[in-house]
Write a protein that holds these residues in place. Structure first.
Motif, mmCIF file in Angstrom:
data_model
loop_
_atom_site.group_PDB
_atom_site.id
_atom_site.type_symbol
_atom_site.label_atom_id
_atom_site.label_comp_id
_atom_site.label_asym_id
_atom_site.label_seq_id
_atom_site.Cartn_x
_atom_site.Cartn_y
_atom_site.Cartn_z
ATOM 1 N N SER A 122 39.217 -56.208 38.844
ATOM 2 C CA SER A 122 39.347 -55.786 40.237
ATOM 3 C C SER A 122 40.166 -56.771 41.070
ATOM 4 O O SER A 122 40.460 -56.502 42.225
ATOM 5 N N GLU A 123 40.558 -57.906 40.485
ATOM 6 C CA GLU A 123 41.330 -58.895 41.228
ATOM 7 C C GLU A 123 42.719 -58.349 41.534
ATOM 8 O O GLU A 123 43.395 -57.818 40.664
ATOM 9 N N SER A 124 43.140 -58.491 42.794
ATOM 10 C CA SER A 124 44.454 -57.987 43.173
ATOM 11 C C SER A 124 45.552 -58.770 42.471
ATOM 12 O O SER A 124 45.396 -59.934 42.129
ATOM 13 N N GLY A 125 46.650 -58.097 42.235
ATOM 14 C CA GLY A 125 47.815 -58.733 41.633
ATOM 15 C C GLY A 125 49.006 -57.831 41.842
ATOM 16 O O GLY A 125 48.949 -56.649 41.544
ATOM 17 N N SER A 126 50.065 -58.375 42.383
ATOM 18 C CA SER A 126 51.227 -57.516 42.616
ATOM 19 C C SER A 126 52.473 -58.201 42.102
ATOM 20 O O SER A 126 52.681 -58.270 40.903
ATOM 21 N N TYR A 127 53.312 -58.707 42.951
ATOM 22 C CA TYR A 127 54.604 -59.235 42.517
ATOM 23 C C TYR A 127 54.430 -60.439 41.601
ATOM 24 O O TYR A 127 53.530 -61.247 41.775
ATOM 25 N N SER A 128 55.330 -60.541 40.624
ATOM 26 C CA SER A 128 55.231 -61.623 39.654
ATOM 27 C C SER A 128 56.617 -62.018 39.156
ATOM 28 O O SER A 128 57.576 -61.267 39.278
ATOM 29 N N CYS A 129 56.673 -63.203 38.581
ATOM 30 C CA CYS A 129 57.899 -63.706 37.961
ATOM 31 C C CYS A 129 57.502 -64.413 36.677
ATOM 32 O O CYS A 129 56.725 -65.369 36.716
ATOM 33 N N ILE A 130 58.006 -63.953 35.535
ATOM 34 C CA ILE A 130 57.667 -64.530 34.241
ATOM 35 C C ILE A 130 58.870 -65.316 33.731
ATOM 36 O O ILE A 130 60.013 -64.886 33.906
ATOM 37 N N GLU A 131 58.618 -66.487 33.135
ATOM 38 C CA GLU A 131 59.723 -67.367 32.751
ATOM 39 C C GLU A 131 59.425 -68.085 31.444
ATOM 40 O O GLU A 131 58.283 -68.398 31.136
ATOM 41 N N ASP A 132 60.495 -68.370 30.708
ATOM 42 C CA ASP A 132 60.439 -69.104 29.453
ATOM 43 C C ASP A 132 60.294 -70.593 29.764
ATOM 44 O O ASP A 132 61.173 -71.188 30.365
ATOM 45 N N LEU A 133 59.185 -71.206 29.357
ATOM 46 C CA LEU A 133 58.961 -72.631 29.604
ATOM 47 C C LEU A 133 59.484 -73.500 28.469
ATOM 48 O O LEU A 133 59.563 -74.712 28.607
ATOM 49 N N SER A 134 59.862 -72.889 27.348
ATOM 50 C CA SER A 134 60.304 -73.674 26.192
ATOM 51 C C SER A 134 61.657 -74.343 26.425
ATOM 52 O O SER A 134 62.054 -75.209 25.663
ATOM 53 N N THR A 135 62.364 -73.958 27.478
ATOM 54 C CA THR A 135 63.674 -74.536 27.759
ATOM 55 C C THR A 135 63.589 -75.762 28.663
ATOM 56 O O THR A 135 64.614 -76.326 29.029
ATOM 57 N N ALA A 160 47.553 -47.740 37.131
ATOM 58 C CA ALA A 160 48.546 -46.772 37.587
ATOM 59 C C ALA A 160 48.342 -46.404 39.057
ATOM 60 O O ALA A 160 49.192 -45.737 39.636
ATOM 61 N N SER A 161 47.243 -46.856 39.659
ATOM 62 C CA SER A 161 46.960 -46.439 41.028
ATOM 63 C C SER A 161 46.767 -47.586 42.023
ATOM 64 O O SER A 161 46.879 -47.363 43.219
ATOM 65 N N GLU A 162 46.444 -48.802 41.536
ATOM 66 C CA GLU A 162 46.192 -49.922 42.447
ATOM 67 C C GLU A 162 46.894 -51.180 41.949
ATOM 68 O O GLU A 162 47.137 -51.332 40.760
ATOM 69 N N ARG A 163 47.154 -52.089 42.853
ATOM 70 C CA ARG A 163 47.758 -53.380 42.499
ATOM 71 C C ARG A 163 46.638 -54.361 42.145
ATOM 72 O O ARG A 163 46.292 -55.241 42.921
ATOM 73 N N VAL A 164 46.075 -54.170 40.963
ATOM 74 C CA VAL A 164 44.955 -54.981 40.481
ATOM 75 C C VAL A 164 45.173 -55.322 39.009
ATOM 76 O O VAL A 164 46.012 -54.731 38.329
ATOM 77 N N ASN A 165 44.370 -56.287 38.524
ATOM 78 C CA ASN A 165 44.294 -56.614 37.106
ATOM 79 C C ASN A 165 45.647 -57.069 36.551
ATOM 80 O O ASN A 165 46.181 -56.464 35.615
ATOM 81 N N MET A 166 46.197 -58.154 37.107
ATOM 82 C CA MET A 166 47.482 -58.683 36.630
ATOM 83 C C MET A 166 47.375 -58.967 35.132
ATOM 84 O O MET A 166 46.461 -59.648 34.677
ATOM 85 N N THR A 167 48.334 -58.425 34.373
ATOM 86 C CA THR A 167 48.316 -58.501 32.916
ATOM 87 C C THR A 167 49.716 -58.798 32.409
ATOM 88 O O THR A 167 50.706 -58.420 33.025
ATOM 89 N N VAL A 168 49.784 -59.473 31.274
ATOM 90 C CA VAL A 168 51.048 -59.679 30.574
ATOM 91 C C VAL A 168 51.002 -58.844 29.297
ATOM 92 O O VAL A 168 50.025 -58.899 28.551
ATOM 93 N N TRP A 169 52.036 -58.047 29.095
ATOM 94 C CA TRP A 169 52.196 -57.253 27.884
ATOM 95 C C TRP A 169 53.211 -57.946 26.985
ATOM 96 O O TRP A 169 54.054 -58.690 27.461
ATOM 97 N N ALA A 170 53.163 -57.644 25.691
ATOM 98 C CA ALA A 170 54.135 -58.199 24.745
ATOM 99 C C ALA A 170 54.728 -57.076 23.913
ATOM 100 O O ALA A 170 54.124 -56.018 23.738
ATOM 101 N N THR A 171 55.936 -57.325 23.420
ATOM 102 C CA THR A 171 56.592 -56.398 22.515
ATOM 103 C C THR A 171 57.323 -57.192 21.442
ATOM 104 O O THR A 171 57.812 -58.288 21.697
ATOM 105 N N ALA A 172 57.369 -56.636 20.245
ATOM 106 C CA ALA A 172 58.201 -57.198 19.175
ATOM 107 C C ALA A 172 59.361 -56.248 18.922
ATOM 108 O O ALA A 172 60.175 -56.457 18.032
ATOM 109 N N ASP A 173 59.437 -55.199 19.732
ATOM 110 C CA ASP A 173 60.496 -54.192 19.655
ATOM 111 C C ASP A 173 61.750 -54.749 20.330
ATOM 112 O O ASP A 173 61.721 -55.073 21.514
ATOM 113 N N ALA A 174 62.831 -54.869 19.584
ATOM 114 C CA ALA A 174 64.069 -55.463 20.111
ATOM 115 C C ALA A 174 64.618 -54.705 21.315
ATOM 116 O O ALA A 174 65.326 -55.276 22.134
#
Length: 176
Positions: free
Chosen positions: A123-136, A93-107
């Motif tokens: 502690s690894e920096s991580g900021s802008y990202s783009c996530i994409e479906d590779l199954s297509t 909530a305070s730094e651009r670190v620890n790039m993580t992917v969250w998941a939801t099963a909530d529609a």
């Protein structure tokens, strides 16, 4: 939608013409230091009032969202397709670190849990990202291929030859 002080929206389609949008807030106006969401049920013509997503921390940084509908694995035709959503962003909530992917099963994309830590350490920096479906991809990957890809920005050197001197000068691709 009530989006005052919000920036860097990411929009993903839900079922039945509905959509979800996630927004980061500017640092000066962040009361919860989290992502915010708004929903549309008419293809984006009208949006709900934005609400805090306290399960997705944000240091005031863009994140990426991907909502997928997957076929039921049981073959039971009475079972609706599974909705799987992914969100990527810093797990802080305070730094651009620890790039993580969250998941939801909530529609509706309202409840999220960490699913995959992308950064080598917290502690690894991580900021802008783009996530994409590779199954297509064509031709489709085999059954054991990663189904989601993430392109993200970091300052750490993931390539032995890279010389990083900026705030986010390395772009890294991760698949899972």
């Amino acid at each position: 939608a009530d989006v005052e002080y919000m920036a860097e929206p990411q929009i993903s389609a839900l079922s039945g013409g509905a959509e979800v949008a996630l927004f980061g807030r500017s640092n000066e106006q962040m009361s919860c230091r989290c992502q915010n969401s708004a929903h549309s049920t008419d293809g984006g013509a009208h949006w709900s009032r934005a609400s805090n997503l306290t399960s997705l921390p944000s240091p005031g940084c863009q994140g990426s969202v991907l909502m997928l509908q997957r076929s039921a694995t049981t073959g039971d035709t009475r079972e609706p397709p599974a909705v799987v959503g992914y969100y990527s962003g810093p797990n802080s909530a305070s730094e651009r670190v620890n790039m993580t992917v969250w998941a939801t099963a909530d529609a509706g994309g309202k409840v999220w849990a960490p699913a995959h830590r992308v950064a080598a350490d917290s502690s690894e920096s991580g900021s802008y990202s783009c996530i994409e479906d590779l199954s297509t991809l064509s031709p489709p990957p085999h059954a054991k291929s990663p189904s989601v890809g993430l392109l993200w920005e970091t300052t750490l050197e993931h390539d032995a030859g890279a010389k990083c001197t900026g705030g986010g000068c390395n772009i890294v691709f991760t698949a899972f």
